[in-house]
Write a protein that holds these residues in place. Structure first.
Motif, mmCIF file in Angstrom:
data_model
loop_
_atom_site.group_PDB
_atom_site.id
_atom_site.type_symbol
_atom_site.label_atom_id
_atom_site.label_comp_id
_atom_site.label_asym_id
_atom_site.label_seq_id
_atom_site.Cartn_x
_atom_site.Cartn_y
_atom_site.Cartn_z
ATOM 1 N N ILE A 1 0.887 -1.161 0.000
ATOM 2 C CA ILE A 1 0.000 0.000 0.000
ATOM 3 C C ILE A 1 0.924 1.208 0.000
ATOM 4 C CG2 ILE A 1 -1.996 -1.134 1.035
ATOM 5 C CD1 ILE A 1 -1.140 0.054 3.720
ATOM 6 N N TYR A 2 0.537 2.243 -0.749
ATOM 7 C CA TYR A 2 1.469 3.346 -0.926
ATOM 8 C C TYR A 2 0.755 4.631 -1.308
ATOM 9 C CZ TYR A 2 1.089 1.513 -5.725
ATOM 10 O OH TYR A 2 0.634 1.038 -6.932
ATOM 11 N N ASP A 3 1.429 5.746 -1.000
ATOM 12 C CA ASP A 3 0.951 7.074 -1.370
ATOM 13 C C ASP A 3 1.416 7.326 -2.803
ATOM 14 O OD1 ASP A 3 -0.115 9.606 -1.299
ATOM 15 O OD2 ASP A 3 1.476 10.456 -0.059
ATOM 16 N N ASN A 4 0.497 7.317 -3.733
ATOM 17 C CA ASN A 4 0.821 7.375 -5.155
ATOM 18 C C ASN A 4 0.742 8.810 -5.676
ATOM 19 O OD1 ASN A 4 1.552 6.317 -7.615
ATOM 20 N ND2 ASN A 4 -0.489 5.604 -8.140
ATOM 21 N N LYS A 5 1.611 9.675 -5.162
ATOM 22 C CA LYS A 5 1.613 11.085 -5.566
ATOM 23 C C LYS A 5 1.944 11.258 -7.033
ATOM 24 C CE LYS A 5 2.907 12.919 -1.080
ATOM 25 N NZ LYS A 5 3.944 13.582 -0.300
#
Length: 163
Positions: free
Chosen positions: A144-148
């Motif tokens: 899971i990741y912050d997909n900026k």
């Protein structure tokens, strides 16, 4: 091959792992630093304990499912505090809350992990805190990741530990 084309090809090969979210594997093949965004995700796939790396190093997230629901409860350790309460709470907090899989409308949309944190203090929300994460699942890994920026490797990412 003409010199300008050779130079452009060499530059592409050198920068491709950075812009395409890839790293060289031990077998010489390229593997993405996180799996591509999942087109589907379910509660059972996401349940478990996650360990952070890069900007999320030292961050832990545990997702526990609620039977019959698309989500459950969560526990975080060292989660980055939103800007609004950083002075009072410090750079990170530990706490509890709930989670669910958010299915945005539209055919090109990917499911997202939505986190809802319990206030760290009564009447104190956690605004500007990372609470909506992309889900990447492949045959070997769940992230899971912050997909900026989808063209680069995410700096804030957590990987599911082996069950």
């Amino acid at each position: 091959m003409k010199p300008p084309i050779r130079a452009a090809t060499a530059l592409f090969l050198l920068t491709w792992p950075l812009t395409a979210c890839g790293v060289s594997g031990g077998d010489g093949l390229f593997e993405r630093c996180v799996p591509k965004e999942a087109t589907t995700a379910n509660t059972a796939e996401l349940e478990g304990s996650y360990e952070g790396s890069q900007e999320a190093k030292g961050t832990r997230l545990t997702l526990t499912a609620r039977p019959g629901q698309s989500g459950g409860t969560l526990t975080v350790e060292n989660w980055p505090t939103g800007d609004s309460f950083r002075d009072e709470l410090g750079p990170s907090f530990s706490g509890t809350g709930t989670w669910e899989i958010d299915h945005p409308s539209g055919s090109a949309k990917h499911p997202l992990l939505r986190l809802q944190f319990d206030p760290p203090k009564p009447d104190m929300p956690t605004p500007h805190t990372i609470d909506l994460l992309s889900i990447g699942i492949d045959a070997k890994r769940t992230f899971i990741y912050d997909n900026k920026d989808p063209d680069t490797c995410p700096h804030f990412r957590l990987q599911l530990r082996e069950k």
